[in-house]
Design an enzyme around this catalytic site. Structure first.
Site: not given
Length: 276
Positions: A2-3
DNA sequence: AATACTACCTGCGTGC
DNA sequence: TGCACGCAGGTAGTAT
């Protein structure tokens, strides 16, 4: 992993389902997931609180409650889902479940236990570390601010700098490699070696890449899922990340992979100008 | 102060 | 078939 785009997709999913809902009960099957305060206090304080809204700063998700905020970081393998029914207690990798008064749930799964949650009272010390973050790439950044903050960071390799969350917040390994490709900049270049035009192109490449990632629902390689348990689609649009040995879609050169900042770094040796 | 490197953690793919 | 090993990466902590 997750960015910014993945966390934003999750934020929107939670907002659609859980805004204004009241918390009934909290399960924490893996105590280590709570960074602050103690697990006992964490559970007792969350009980009966009402959710006001969902915010995001970089890769941190922030759930606003009355006089408190719940801060969540998914790190690498965290998944947040909204489910109609509480999952079985023995569910694999289940770290925390928030049960809502209306019967719905917010479930936090994390294969590798790097993810953390913190409950902070308004005005309390920043145990979660969100005050250390630089401006959010989508909510706070602009070209002037980017240029200004670069002034004290001229020696750093541009790839390392973009991964530094205290510089600007939200980019991780995938979107950094993709943005540098889009701007035609070699990841090994020192920030101070880049021309004003290159930096301008890079700024816009980053914004554009992050926006596309959100539009396509984020990038799913092994773990990432949105709040309804579906994969994102941006892994099908990547130009360099995890494409080592494949040909560049622009010039046909073979995509290379090196290590920078301790991270796998992908680039086209022809389209991205050589390191100085 | 800025910069870079490593530990943390677990599942999966690879090679013998 | 089984097992050791390397690899994936966000962040805190440490060293220079």
């Amino acid at each position: 992993m997750p960015e910014l785009p993945e966390v934003e997709v999750v934020r929107r999913g939670l907002e659609a389902v859980a805004s204004k809902k009241q918390i009934k009960e909290v399960w924490v099957p893996t105590p280590g997931v709570v960074g602050h305060p103690s697990v006992e206090k964490f559970i007792a304080l969350l009980r009966q609180k009402q959710i006001i809204s969902f915010d995001r700063h970089g890769k941190y998700l922030i759930v606003y409650l009355n006089n408190y905020k719940l801060v969540i970081h998914l790190r690498m393998t965290g998944v947040l889902t909204c489910e109609d029914q509480p999952p079985p207690l023995e569910s694999r990798h289940m770290r925390m479940v928030i049960l809502l008064q209306d019967g719905g749930t917010i479930c936090f799964y994390d294969q590798r236990k790097f993810g953390k949650v913190w409950l902070l009272q308004t005005g309390e010390e920043d145990y979660a570390g969100i005050n250390r973050l630089g401006p959010d790439w989508l909510n706070e950044a602009n070209w002037e601010l980017f240029k200004e903050r670069l002034k004290s960071r001229k020696r750093a390799r541009i790839k390392n700098l973009l991964l530094d969350q205290s510089f600007m917040a939200g980019l991780g390994n995938i979107y950094t490699d993709e943005s540098l490709y889009r701007a035609g900049i070699h990841p090994s270049k020192r920030a101070g070696e880049l021309s004003s035009t290159q930096l301008y192109d890079l700024y816009h490449a980053i914004i554009q890449t992050l926006k596309e990632g959100i539009e396509q629902g984020g990038t799913s390689f092994s773990n990432y899922l949105n709040t309804t348990g579906e994969e994102g689609g941006y892994q099908n649009s990547l130009s360099v990340y995890r494409r080592k040995g494949q040909s560049c879609q622009n010039c046909g050169s073979i995509i290379q992979k090196i290590i920078l900042g301790g991270r796998g770094t992908h680039f086209c040796p022809n389209c991205q100008d050589s390191a100085g």
